[in-house]
Design a protein around this motif. Structure first.
Motif, PDB file in Angstrom:
ATOM      1  N   ASP A   1       5.863   4.490   5.042  1.00  0.00           N
ATOM      2  CA  ASP A   1       6.897   3.695   5.388  1.00  0.00           C
ATOM      3  C   ASP A   1       6.876   2.407   4.441  1.00  0.00           C
ATOM      4  O   ASP A   1       7.879   1.726   4.654  1.00  0.00           O
ATOM      5  CB  ASP A   1       6.406   3.000   6.862  1.00  0.00           C
ATOM      6  CG  ASP A   1       5.262   2.479   7.058  1.00  0.00           C
ATOM      7  OD1 ASP A   1       4.245   3.136   6.508  1.00  0.00           O
ATOM      8  OD2 ASP A   1       4.974   1.529   7.919  1.00  0.00           O
ATOM      9  N   HIS A   2       6.063   2.353   3.649  1.00  0.00           N
ATOM     10  CA  HIS A   2       6.086   1.314   2.362  1.00  0.00           C
ATOM     11  C   HIS A   2       6.760   1.884   0.930  1.00  0.00           C
ATOM     12  O   HIS A   2       7.258   1.141   0.145  1.00  0.00           O
ATOM     13  CB  HIS A   2       4.729   0.789   2.320  1.00  0.00           C
ATOM     14  CG  HIS A   2       4.339   0.071   3.537  1.00  0.00           C
ATOM     15  ND1 HIS A   2       4.418  -1.288   3.733  1.00  0.00           N
ATOM     16  CD2 HIS A   2       4.002   0.744   4.672  1.00  0.00           C
ATOM     17  CE1 HIS A   2       4.003  -1.625   5.213  1.00  0.00           C
ATOM     18  NE2 HIS A   2       3.675  -0.469   5.551  1.00  0.00           N
TER      19      HIS A   2
ATOM     20  N   HIS B   1       5.599  -5.395   9.380  1.00  0.00           N
ATOM     21  CA  HIS B   1       6.391  -5.195  10.275  1.00  0.00           C
ATOM     22  C   HIS B   1       6.738  -5.992  11.299  1.00  0.00           C
ATOM     23  O   HIS B   1       7.402  -5.318  12.249  1.00  0.00           O
ATOM     24  CB  HIS B   1       5.952  -3.825  10.643  1.00  0.00           C
ATOM     25  CG  HIS B   1       5.330  -2.605  10.015  1.00  0.00           C
ATOM     26  ND1 HIS B   1       6.231  -1.954   9.214  1.00  0.00           N
ATOM     27  CD2 HIS B   1       4.058  -2.370   9.379  1.00  0.00           C
ATOM     28  CE1 HIS B   1       5.781  -1.041   8.560  1.00  0.00           C
ATOM     29  NE2 HIS B   1       4.409  -1.190   8.507  1.00  0.00           N
TER      30      HIS B   1
ATOM     31  N   ASP C   1      -0.155  -4.444   5.906  1.00  0.00           N
ATOM     32  CA  ASP C   1      -0.533  -3.825   7.603  1.00  0.00           C
ATOM     33  C   ASP C   1      -1.877  -4.372   7.924  1.00  0.00           C
ATOM     34  O   ASP C   1      -2.208  -3.533   8.674  1.00  0.00           O
ATOM     35  CB  ASP C   1      -0.149  -2.371   7.481  1.00  0.00           C
ATOM     36  CG  ASP C   1       1.241  -1.890   7.428  1.00  0.00           C
ATOM     37  OD1 ASP C   1       2.038  -2.796   7.360  1.00  0.00           O
ATOM     38  OD2 ASP C   1       1.467  -0.582   7.595  1.00  0.00           O
TER      39      ASP C   1
ATOM     40  N   HIS D   1       0.753  -1.420   0.187  1.00  0.00           N
ATOM     41  CA  HIS D   1       0.016  -0.058  -0.210  1.00  0.00           C
ATOM     42  C   HIS D   1       0.854   1.108  -0.073  1.00  0.00           C
ATOM     43  O   HIS D   1       2.294   0.974   0.041  1.00  0.00           O
ATOM     44  CB  HIS D   1      -1.012  -0.048   1.100  1.00  0.00           C
ATOM     45  CG  HIS D   1      -0.284  -0.006   2.499  1.00  0.00           C
ATOM     46  ND1 HIS D   1       0.347  -1.128   2.996  1.00  0.00           N
ATOM     47  CD2 HIS D   1      -0.332   0.880   3.575  1.00  0.00           C
ATOM     48  CE1 HIS D   1       0.919  -0.863   4.074  1.00  0.00           C
ATOM     49  NE2 HIS D   1       0.360   0.421   4.616  1.00  0.00           N
TER      50      HIS D   1
HETATM   51 ZN    ZN Z   1       3.189   0.040   7.523  1.00  0.00          ZN
END
Ligand code: ZN
Length: 324
Positions: free
Chosen positions: A157-158, A308, A254, A153
């Motif tokens: 952070d991706h 994560h 996530d 997505h």
């Molecule tokens: Zn994330």
């Protein structure tokens, strides 16, 4: 023991008692999600696949979160365990081309992240940044060897390292791309994706796969199959990977931050969900959690990898090592 020491100890014991009671009270708001009996759409056997012998994968750890108590990251989690969620890229080496599933944090992450306000910078803080492009370079991989990037997505952070791979095709479905373009910090950072040169509109086919009504078989051999996993974001995708050894993985983005969330199954903690709006569609994400849970029950050999979960990730091969 003098009076001051005794007072200090009493104060400490009192504080610990209050904190303990508070933690217990907060955790009481977290109940596991209810799991209905699996429907007829959940298969009993794996689909046929012709896995090429050169296929292998490797995890590239790019950073870690400054962390939080596990009880905040997952309902029913422990207040005694402090977790450091990892930010990784997953490199899939296929004879027809190499791809990254997620990018982790990239070279420009500090500048990208600087648009956040003070509280968000604390909440989403990260450390130990080692961009994937630099780790690849150390092993003699030029960035152009990554032909495709498939973000689970578009959260910051991706996709932070998209600018590090300017020649790669970025495979994102229209729903997710619209969601990201309309989004804002801290979840979506436009600086990360506004310069992408080669978007590829990721379109699923109406081919059911492992209980998902649609799928996309990236190489046509059943080795890398994407499925819709919306809920956390409008168009999140998950990735099934089948290795030549027969080992099967499911990278679940996530949907949860920890494997415990899928095992229980449980959402992110109630307390955390009062503080931050994490999921685009909470009921849809909870349904996605329950579906993965059912798959894990039926296929105990399936190795499920939340994006994560540092404990799961450390059991996987780390670049430059590969597993085939
Ligand atoms: Zn994330």
């Amino acid at each position: 023991m003098n009076t001051w020491t005794r007072r200090g100890l009493r104060w400490l014991a009192g504080t610990a008692l209050v904190l303990g009671a508070l933690a217990t009270g907060i955790s009481a708001m977290d109940a596991p999600l209810s799991v209905p009996p699996p429907g007829a759409d959940l298969p009993h056997a794996w689909p046929a696949a012709r896995i090429p012998s050169g296929l292998a994968f490797s995890v590239i750890p790019t950073s870690q979160s400054k962390g939080a108590f596990e009880a905040l990251l997952v309902g029913g989690g422990s207040w005694l365990r402090y977790r450091h969620p990892a930010h990784v890229a997953v490199l899939v080496r296929h004879p027809q081309g190499n791809l990254l599933f997620d990018t982790g944090l990239g070279r420009q992450v500090d500048a990208q992240f600087a648009v956040n306000g003070f509280m968000d910078r604390q909440f989403f803080g990260y450390e130990q940044v080692k961009p994937a492009v630099d780790q690849l370079a150390q092993a003699g991989w030029t960035p152009d060897r990554i032909q495709r990037i498939v973000p689970s997505h578009m959260h910051w952070d991706h996709v932070s390292a998209l600018p590090d791979f300017p020649d790669a095709e970025v495979w994102v479905n229209r729903t997710e791309l619209d969601h990201a373009r309309q989004g804002h910090a801290p979840a979506f950072l436009a600086s990360q994706f506004k310069g992408v040169r080669h978007w590829h509109d990721l379109q699923f086919t109406p081919t059911p796969y492992m209980g998902y009504p649609q799928s996309l078989d990236l190489f046509g051999d059943g080795a890398v199959v994407l499925v819709p996993l919306s809920g956390h974001t409008a168009g999140q995708v998950g990735m099934f990977l089948t290795l030549p050894s027969g080992q099967r993985y499911f990278f679940t983005g996530d949907t949860t931050w920890t494997i415990e969330g899928l095992q229980k199954p449980a959402d992110r903690s109630w307390a955390l969900r009062q503080i931050v709006h994490v999921d685009h569609d909470v009921p849809a994400n909870q349904a996605a959690i329950v579906r993965v849970h059912q798959l894990m029950q039926r296929f105990p050999d399936l190795k499920v990898v939340p994006a994560h979960d540092e404990n799961v990730l450390k059991t996987l091969p780390h670049f430059p090592a590969f597993q085939g």
